[in-house]
Write a protein that holds these residues in place. Structure first.
Motif, PDB file in Angstrom:
ATOM      1  N   LEU A 142     -80.784  -5.268 -27.885  1.00 28.36           N
ATOM      2  CA  LEU A 142     -80.017  -6.470 -27.566  1.00 28.36           C
ATOM      3  C   LEU A 142     -80.124  -6.783 -26.076  1.00 28.36           C
ATOM      4  O   LEU A 142     -80.094  -5.886 -25.237  1.00 28.36           O
ATOM      5  N   ASP A 143     -80.228  -8.055 -25.772  1.00 24.26           N
ATOM      6  CA  ASP A 143     -80.181  -8.532 -24.396  1.00 24.26           C
ATOM      7  C   ASP A 143     -78.805  -8.213 -23.807  1.00 24.26           C
ATOM      8  O   ASP A 143     -77.816  -8.095 -24.545  1.00 24.26           O
ATOM      9  N   LEU A 144     -78.713  -8.091 -22.491  1.00 22.87           N
ATOM     10  CA  LEU A 144     -77.432  -7.796 -21.854  1.00 22.87           C
ATOM     11  C   LEU A 144     -76.389  -8.860 -22.192  1.00 22.87           C
ATOM     12  O   LEU A 144     -75.223  -8.547 -22.432  1.00 22.87           O
ATOM     13  N   ALA A 145     -76.795 -10.117 -22.258  1.00 23.62           N
ATOM     14  CA  ALA A 145     -75.853 -11.187 -22.618  1.00 23.62           C
ATOM     15  C   ALA A 145     -75.268 -10.950 -24.004  1.00 23.62           C
ATOM     16  O   ALA A 145     -74.066 -11.132 -24.226  1.00 23.62           O
ATOM     17  N   ASP A 146     -76.090 -10.510 -24.951  1.00 25.66           N
ATOM     18  CA  ASP A 146     -75.598 -10.230 -26.310  1.00 25.66           C
ATOM     19  C   ASP A 146     -74.667  -9.024 -26.320  1.00 25.66           C
ATOM     20  O   ASP A 146     -73.670  -8.996 -27.050  1.00 25.66           O
ATOM     21  N   GLN A 147     -74.976  -8.022 -25.515  1.00 24.98           N
ATOM     22  CA  GLN A 147     -74.095  -6.855 -25.419  1.00 24.98           C
ATOM     23  C   GLN A 147     -72.737  -7.259 -24.841  1.00 24.98           C
ATOM     24  O   GLN A 147     -71.690  -6.830 -25.327  1.00 24.98           O
ATOM     25  N   LEU A 148     -72.756  -8.116 -23.818  1.00 23.69           N
ATOM     26  CA  LEU A 148     -71.505  -8.582 -23.233  1.00 23.69           C
ATOM     27  C   LEU A 148     -70.699  -9.403 -24.242  1.00 23.69           C
ATOM     28  O   LEU A 148     -69.469  -9.291 -24.293  1.00 23.69           O
ATOM     29  N   LEU A 149     -71.375 -10.201 -25.042  1.00 23.79           N
ATOM     30  CA  LEU A 149     -70.693 -10.995 -26.060  1.00 23.79           C
ATOM     31  C   LEU A 149     -69.946 -10.094 -27.045  1.00 23.79           C
ATOM     32  O   LEU A 149     -68.784 -10.349 -27.383  1.00 23.79           O
ATOM     33  N   ILE A 150     -70.579  -9.011 -27.461  1.00 27.53           N
ATOM     34  CA  ILE A 150     -69.932  -8.049 -28.373  1.00 27.53           C
ATOM     35  C   ILE A 150     -68.672  -7.486 -27.719  1.00 27.53           C
ATOM     36  O   ILE A 150     -67.596  -7.438 -28.320  1.00 27.53           O
ATOM     37  N   LEU A 151     -68.785  -7.075 -26.458  1.00 35.18           N
ATOM     38  CA  LEU A 151     -67.649  -6.476 -25.758  1.00 35.18           C
ATOM     39  C   LEU A 151     -66.530  -7.492 -25.519  1.00 35.18           C
ATOM     40  O   LEU A 151     -65.351  -7.178 -25.677  1.00 35.18           O
ATOM     41  N   LEU A 152     -66.890  -8.722 -25.164  1.00 38.13           N
ATOM     42  CA  LEU A 152     -65.874  -9.743 -24.891  1.00 38.13           C
ATOM     43  C   LEU A 152     -65.156 -10.178 -26.162  1.00 38.13           C
ATOM     44  O   LEU A 152     -63.986 -10.550 -26.117  1.00 38.13           O
ATOM     45  N   ARG A 153     -65.835 -10.123 -27.294  1.00 42.21           N
ATOM     46  CA  ARG A 153     -65.174 -10.450 -28.565  1.00 42.21           C
ATOM     47  C   ARG A 153     -64.099  -9.416 -28.897  1.00 42.21           C
ATOM     48  O   ARG A 153     -63.147  -9.720 -29.603  1.00 42.21           O
ATOM     49  N   GLU A 154     -64.270  -8.203 -28.394  1.00 42.64           N
ATOM     50  CA  GLU A 154     -63.280  -7.146 -28.626  1.00 42.64           C
ATOM     51  C   GLU A 154     -62.104  -7.237 -27.663  1.00 42.64           C
ATOM     52  O   GLU A 154     -61.104  -6.549 -27.844  1.00 42.64           O
ATOM     53  N   GLU A 155     -62.215  -8.065 -26.628  1.00 41.98           N
ATOM     54  CA  GLU A 155     -61.174  -8.195 -25.601  1.00 41.98           C
ATOM     55  C   GLU A 155     -60.593  -9.603 -25.660  1.00 41.98           C
ATOM     56  O   GLU A 155     -60.918 -10.458 -24.841  1.00 41.98           O
ATOM     57  N   ALA A 156     -59.715  -9.855 -26.613  1.00 44.61           N
ATOM     58  CA  ALA A 156     -59.173 -11.201 -26.820  1.00 44.61           C
ATOM     59  C   ALA A 156     -58.510 -11.764 -25.561  1.00 44.61           C
ATOM     60  O   ALA A 156     -58.600 -12.958 -25.291  1.00 44.61           O
ATOM     61  N   GLY A 157     -57.867 -10.916 -24.789  1.00 40.60           N
ATOM     62  CA  GLY A 157     -57.185 -11.373 -23.573  1.00 40.60           C
ATOM     63  C   GLY A 157     -58.079 -11.387 -22.350  1.00 40.60           C
ATOM     64  O   GLY A 157     -57.632 -11.680 -21.253  1.00 40.60           O
ATOM     65  N   GLY A 158     -59.355 -11.046 -22.539  1.00 39.62           N
ATOM     66  CA  GLY A 158     -60.276 -10.985 -21.421  1.00 39.62           C
ATOM     67  C   GLY A 158     -60.172  -9.658 -20.686  1.00 39.62           C
ATOM     68  O   GLY A 158     -59.370  -8.793 -21.045  1.00 39.62           O
ATOM     69  N   CYS A 159     -60.991  -9.489 -19.661  1.00 37.02           N
ATOM     70  CA  CYS A 159     -60.982  -8.258 -18.882  1.00 37.02           C
ATOM     71  C   CYS A 159     -61.638  -8.519 -17.533  1.00 37.02           C
ATOM     72  O   CYS A 159     -62.152  -9.593 -17.276  1.00 37.02           O
ATOM     73  N   SER A 160     -61.633  -7.515 -16.687  1.00 41.29           N
ATOM     74  CA  SER A 160     -62.258  -7.638 -15.368  1.00 41.29           C
ATOM     75  C   SER A 160     -63.740  -7.260 -15.464  1.00 41.29           C
ATOM     76  O   SER A 160     -64.174  -6.628 -16.426  1.00 41.29           O
ATOM     77  N   GLU A 161     -64.473  -7.630 -14.438  1.00 45.80           N
ATOM     78  CA  GLU A 161     -65.889  -7.257 -14.383  1.00 45.80           C
ATOM     79  C   GLU A 161     -66.028  -5.737 -14.382  1.00 45.80           C
ATOM     80  O   GLU A 161     -66.895  -5.179 -15.068  1.00 45.80           O
ATOM     81  N   TYR A 162     -65.174  -5.061 -13.628  1.00 44.63           N
ATOM     82  CA  TYR A 162     -65.235  -3.599 -13.567  1.00 44.63           C
ATOM     83  C   TYR A 162     -65.067  -2.989 -14.960  1.00 44.63           C
ATOM     84  O   TYR A 162     -65.799  -2.084 -15.339  1.00 44.63           O
ATOM     85  N   GLN A 163     -64.094  -3.506 -15.724  1.00 52.60           N
ATOM     86  CA  GLN A 163     -63.879  -2.996 -17.083  1.00 52.60           C
ATOM     87  C   GLN A 163     -65.121  -3.221 -17.954  1.00 52.60           C
ATOM     88  O   GLN A 163     -65.501  -2.345 -18.726  1.00 52.60           O
ATOM     89  N   LEU A 164     -65.739  -4.398 -17.801  1.00 48.28           N
ATOM     90  CA  LEU A 164     -66.962  -4.674 -18.570  1.00 48.28           C
ATOM     91  C   LEU A 164     -68.069  -3.681 -18.222  1.00 48.28           C
ATOM     92  O   LEU A 164     -68.745  -3.156 -19.110  1.00 48.28           O
ATOM     93  N   ILE A 165     -68.252  -3.435 -16.932  1.00 49.17           N
ATOM     94  CA  ILE A 165     -69.305  -2.508 -16.494  1.00 49.17           C
ATOM     95  C   ILE A 165     -69.029  -1.106 -17.041  1.00 49.17           C
ATOM     96  O   ILE A 165     -69.942  -0.435 -17.539  1.00 49.17           O
ATOM     97  N   GLN A 166     -67.777  -0.668 -16.961  1.00 50.37           N
ATOM     98  CA  GLN A 166     -67.441   0.665 -17.485  1.00 50.37           C
ATOM     99  C   GLN A 166     -67.686   0.739 -18.982  1.00 50.37           C
ATOM    100  O   GLN A 166     -68.162   1.754 -19.492  1.00 50.37           O
ATOM    101  N   ARG A 167     -67.376  -0.328 -19.708  1.00 50.05           N
ATOM    102  CA  ARG A 167     -67.604  -0.335 -21.157  1.00 50.05           C
ATOM    103  C   ARG A 167     -69.109  -0.324 -21.464  1.00 50.05           C
ATOM    104  O   ARG A 167     -69.541   0.340 -22.400  1.00 50.05           O
ATOM    105  N   LEU A 168     -69.898  -1.037 -20.671  1.00 46.47           N
ATOM    106  CA  LEU A 168     -71.353  -1.002 -20.857  1.00 46.47           C
ATOM    107  C   LEU A 168     -71.873   0.421 -20.671  1.00 46.47           C
ATOM    108  O   LEU A 168     -72.702   0.898 -21.442  1.00 46.47           O
ATOM    109  N   LYS A 169     -71.367   1.095 -19.646  1.00 49.20           N
ATOM    110  CA  LYS A 169     -71.799   2.469 -19.386  1.00 49.20           C
ATOM    111  C   LYS A 169     -71.353   3.400 -20.506  1.00 49.20           C
ATOM    112  O   LYS A 169     -72.113   4.255 -20.956  1.00 49.20           O
TER     113      LYS A 169
END
Length: 198
Positions: free
Chosen positions: A9-36
């Motif tokens: 999956l492209d990074l954009a698609d990976q981020l889409l999966i993670l953001l769909r799980e975070e209904a209230g949104g999140c910070s960039e740092y949280q996204l990076i940690q979840r990617l890792k």
């Protein structure tokens, strides 16, 4: 979701999966940690204490976020709110956020030469410039105003700010008839002020 994001999956698609799980949104740092955590191969799995690693990781994530925002808007399937402290996937609403407006940040992050050509010295200059602008205090002043701490003679420290924040959260919590939007604004203000007073 399993612990690994699909490597193909492209990074954009990976981020889409993670953001769909975070209904209230999140910070960039949280996204990076979840990617890792999910072993994404698109971001360096290195400590973010190195400024060049931090810049490159940030750039790759924001490049993918802007590509994703454009794609979702084109498909009319969602709207991606991209902020320095908060990123959130929202439902598509025609006319709410026209992408036709010129967005210099979008231009910057979609130009991959900005990633390739930025040296460690350039990153240092960018950070110095950023903190100089922030010391100007617009963001800090706005956050203090939101918490009602802007005009008093009381000496401010993190303990005083947290006490006021907790008081306002208690008053404005949706479970007590308050507004979700107001609560999100209070959370953002607290996040900003923690940077200044920690």
């Amino acid at each position: 979701m399993n612990n690994d994001l699909a490597c193909d999956l492209d990074l954009a698609d990976q981020l889409l999966i993670l953001l769909r799980e975070e209904a209230g949104g999140c910070s960039e740092y949280q996204l990076i940690q979840r990617l890792k955590t999910h072993h994404s191969t698109h971001v360096p799995n290195l400590p973010l204490t190195d400024r060049l690693v931090l810049f490159r990781t940030h750039f790759l994530v924001f490049n993918a976020l802007y590509r994703l925002r454009d794609r979702l808007w084109g498909e009319r399937s969602g709207h991606l709110q991209i902020g320095a402290l908060h990123i959130q996937l929202l439902p598509y609403q025609a006319g709410v956020a026209a992408l036709s407006e010129h967005d210099p940040l979008r231009d910057y992050y979609l130009d991959m030469s900005n990633l390739r050509d930025t040296s460690e010295e350039d990153v240092e200059k960018l950070l110095t410039s950023f903190w100089t602008r922030m010391q100007g205090g617009e963001e800090k002043r706005a956050a203090l105003e939101l918490l009602g701490l802007d005009g008093g003679t009381q000496r401010l420290d993190l303990a005083v700010i947290k006490r006021r924040y907790r008081q306002l959260v208690s008053e404005h919590h949706p479970d007590r008839g308050g507004s979700t939007t107001r609560l999100q604004s209070l959370n953002l203000a607290m996040e900003i002020l923690e940077r200044y007073y920690s």
